[in-house]
Design an enzyme around this catalytic site. Structure first.
Site, PDB file in Angstrom:
ATOM      1  CB  SER A 189      -0.876  -0.153   1.266  1.00 47.07           C
ATOM      2  OG  SER A 189      -1.285   1.355   1.345  1.00 47.07           O
ATOM      3  CE1 TYR A 193      -4.372  -2.210   4.938  1.00 44.25           C
ATOM      4  CE2 TYR A 193      -3.395  -0.055   4.449  1.00 44.25           C
ATOM      5  CZ  TYR A 193      -4.037  -1.126   4.229  1.00 44.25           C
ATOM      6  OH  TYR A 193      -3.989  -1.063   2.572  1.00 44.25           O
TER       7      TYR A 193
HETATM    8  P1  NAD Z   1     -11.062  -6.340  -0.647  1.00 46.29           P
HETATM    9  O1  NAD Z   1     -11.685  -5.979   0.765  1.00 46.29           O
HETATM   10  O2  NAD Z   1     -12.131  -6.248  -1.603  1.00 46.29           O
HETATM   11  O3  NAD Z   1     -10.323  -7.325  -0.623  1.00 46.29           O
HETATM   12  C1  NAD Z   1      -9.538  -8.248   0.518  1.00 46.29           C
HETATM   13  C2  NAD Z   1      -9.573  -9.568   0.338  1.00 46.29           C
HETATM   14  O4  NAD Z   1      -8.960 -10.383   1.273  1.00 46.29           O
HETATM   15  C3  NAD Z   1     -10.971 -10.150   0.396  1.00 46.29           C
HETATM   16  O5  NAD Z   1     -11.268 -10.871  -0.480  1.00 46.29           O
HETATM   17  C4  NAD Z   1     -11.159 -10.816   1.686  1.00 46.29           C
HETATM   18  O6  NAD Z   1     -11.879 -11.907   1.935  1.00 46.29           O
HETATM   19  C5  NAD Z   1      -9.665 -11.127   1.833  1.00 46.29           C
HETATM   20  N1  NAD Z   1      -9.204 -11.739   3.163  1.00 46.29           N
HETATM   21  C6  NAD Z   1      -9.672 -10.939   4.365  1.00 46.29           C
HETATM   22  N2  NAD Z   1      -8.751 -11.469   5.360  1.00 46.29           N
HETATM   23  C7  NAD Z   1      -8.599 -12.899   4.866  1.00 46.29           C
HETATM   24  C8  NAD Z   1      -7.944 -14.017   5.453  1.00 46.29           C
HETATM   25  N3  NAD Z   1      -7.696 -14.039   6.898  1.00 46.29           N
HETATM   26  N4  NAD Z   1      -7.429 -15.176   4.672  1.00 46.29           N
HETATM   27  C9  NAD Z   1      -8.093 -14.924   3.338  1.00 46.29           C
HETATM   28  N5  NAD Z   1      -8.436 -14.062   2.920  1.00 46.29           N
HETATM   29  C10 NAD Z   1      -8.750 -12.971   3.437  1.00 46.29           C
HETATM   30  O7  NAD Z   1     -10.264  -5.070  -0.374  1.00 46.29           O
HETATM   31  P2  NAD Z   1      -8.944  -4.828  -1.805  1.00 46.29           P
HETATM   32  O8  NAD Z   1      -8.915  -3.389  -1.830  1.00 46.29           O
HETATM   33  O9  NAD Z   1      -8.990  -5.567  -3.004  1.00 46.29           O
HETATM   34  O10 NAD Z   1      -7.745  -5.267  -0.911  1.00 46.29           O
HETATM   35  C11 NAD Z   1      -6.828  -6.032  -1.437  1.00 46.29           C
HETATM   36  C12 NAD Z   1      -5.386  -5.851  -0.960  1.00 46.29           C
HETATM   37  O11 NAD Z   1      -5.012  -4.445  -1.601  1.00 46.29           O
HETATM   38  C13 NAD Z   1      -5.142  -5.604   0.496  1.00 46.29           C
HETATM   39  O12 NAD Z   1      -4.030  -6.056   1.074  1.00 46.29           O
HETATM   40  C14 NAD Z   1      -5.169  -4.102   0.921  1.00 46.29           C
HETATM   41  O13 NAD Z   1      -4.640  -3.740   1.712  1.00 46.29           O
HETATM   42  C15 NAD Z   1      -4.530  -3.786  -0.427  1.00 46.29           C
HETATM   43  N6  NAD Z   1      -4.757  -2.172  -0.765  1.00 46.29           N
HETATM   44  C16 NAD Z   1      -5.995  -1.593  -0.947  1.00 46.29           C
HETATM   45  C17 NAD Z   1      -5.888  -0.428  -1.343  1.00 46.29           C
HETATM   46  C18 NAD Z   1      -7.351   0.276  -1.773  1.00 46.29           C
HETATM   47  O14 NAD Z   1      -7.475   1.585  -1.748  1.00 46.29           O
HETATM   48  N7  NAD Z   1      -8.343  -0.757  -2.043  1.00 46.29           N
HETATM   49  C19 NAD Z   1      -5.014   0.771  -1.165  1.00 46.29           C
HETATM   50  C20 NAD Z   1      -3.753  -0.188  -0.915  1.00 46.29           C
HETATM   51  C21 NAD Z   1      -3.702  -1.274  -0.604  1.00 46.29           C
END
Ligand code: NAD
Length: 269
Positions: free
Chosen positions: A152, A165
């Site tokens: 991130s 986080y």
């Molecule tokens: P999201 O909530 O759609 O996806 C997160 C996924 O992780 C979901 O499918 C959830 O079921 C899964 N998950 C959660 N806990 C789990 C566990 N214990 N075991 C297995 N799976 C698990 O959100 P996203 O934005 O797609 O996030 C994906 C990644 O991207 C994350 O690591 C997040 O920190 C990172 N990220 C997202 C953003 C953003 O703005 N969306 C920005 C920076 C980083």
């Protein structure tokens, strides 16, 4: 992209958002995809359907295989079983994408220890354990491999109210670098992507509200949030042979968010 066809990839947390987009994109590039889900087989089936549709269109059995693998990445036993299942079903594992992630908001002095442990357990410890099991497998088969961590912008930008986080993503930088250095000789490349604000379910508190979305986007030099598909494109690149000489790096994909937007205009000129 070069070198992806026929590779076996495991994507954690691939039922929604960025993980889902990565699974779809890697399938489009000809990878076999193992779609990890924690709770929702429906979400994983949805990802599988979209990925196979994009990869194969109306062709039955276009050569891209898919597999749904249940597992909570905060549980060591689940991870061991998950990696073993993928290796058993696909024969090997070439690409691990550590995508699963969660966040909780609270003033740092009020964070509950259990919540802190949960976030670190999924985002950082989970990513490490998935990498550890994948590396064990790669070394045992004397194979090269790729690990990509979904970090991130908060890998480097402190995020008040989200201390666990921020720590998890800050730790991911050194997870990426340490593993990259340690296993470079064995042909295992380890990199990370660092998304900025991206339209996915984790952000539904602002993506669904036009006023809040405008506020978020006002802080982004390019003036808009990113899409999951834009993040997935970078993962495909880093996993491909086009990135054969890249290891230990974090690629920021953030519309300029890490460029200090407050300096767009001179403060004192
Ligand atoms: P999201 O909530 O759609 O996806 C997160 C996924 O992780 C979901 O499918 C959830 O079921 C899964 N998950 C959660 N806990 C789990 C566990 N214990 N075991 C297995 N799976 C698990 O959100 P996203 O934005 O797609 O996030 C994906 C990644 O991207 C994350 O690591 C997040 O920190 C990172 N990220 C997202 C953003 C953003 O703005 N969306 C920005 C920076 C980083």
């Amino acid at each position: 992209m070069k070198g992806l066809k026929g590779k076996n990839a495991l994507i954690t947390g691939a039922t929604s958002g960025i993980g889902q987009a990565i699974a779809i994109r890697l399938a489009q590039e000809g990878c076999n995809i193992a779609i990890n889900y924690r709770k929702s087989p429906e979400g994983a089936e949805n990802t599988e359907e979209m990925a196979l549709q994009k990869a194969c269109g109306d062709i039955q059995n276009c050569g891209v295989q898919s597999l749904l693998v249940q597992g909570d990445v905060s549980q060591e036993a689940d991870i061991v079983e998950m990696v073993n299942t993928v290796v058993e079903k696909f024969g090997s594992l070439d690409i691990l994408v550590n995508n699963a992630g969660i966040q909780t908001a609270s003033p740092s002095h009020e964070v509950q220890t259990a919540d802190f442990d949960r976030v670190i357990g999924v985002n950082l410890r989970g990513a490490y354990l998935c990498a550890r099991e994948t590396i064990k497998h790669l070394l045992s088969q004397n194979r090269p491999g790729i690990i990509i961590n979904v970090s991130s912008v908060h890998e480097i930008i402190p995020r008040p109210m989200y201390v666990s986080y921020s720590i998890s993503k800050g730790g991911m930088e050194n997870l990426t670098k340490t593993l990259a250095l340690e296993y470079a000789k064995q042909g295992i490349r380890v990199n990370a992507i660092a998304p900025g604000a991206t339209i996915t379910p984790i952000n539904e508190d602002w993506t669904e509200d036009p006023e809040k979305k405008a506020v978020v986007e006002s802080h982004i030099p390019m003036g808009r949030a990113g899409t999951a598909a834009e993040m997935a494109a970078a993962v495909a690149f880093l996993a491909s042979d086009e990135a054969a000489y890249i290891t230990g790096q974090t690629l920021f994909i953030d519309g300029g968010l890490t460029l200090y937007a407050d300096f767009r205009e001179a403060w004192s000129a």
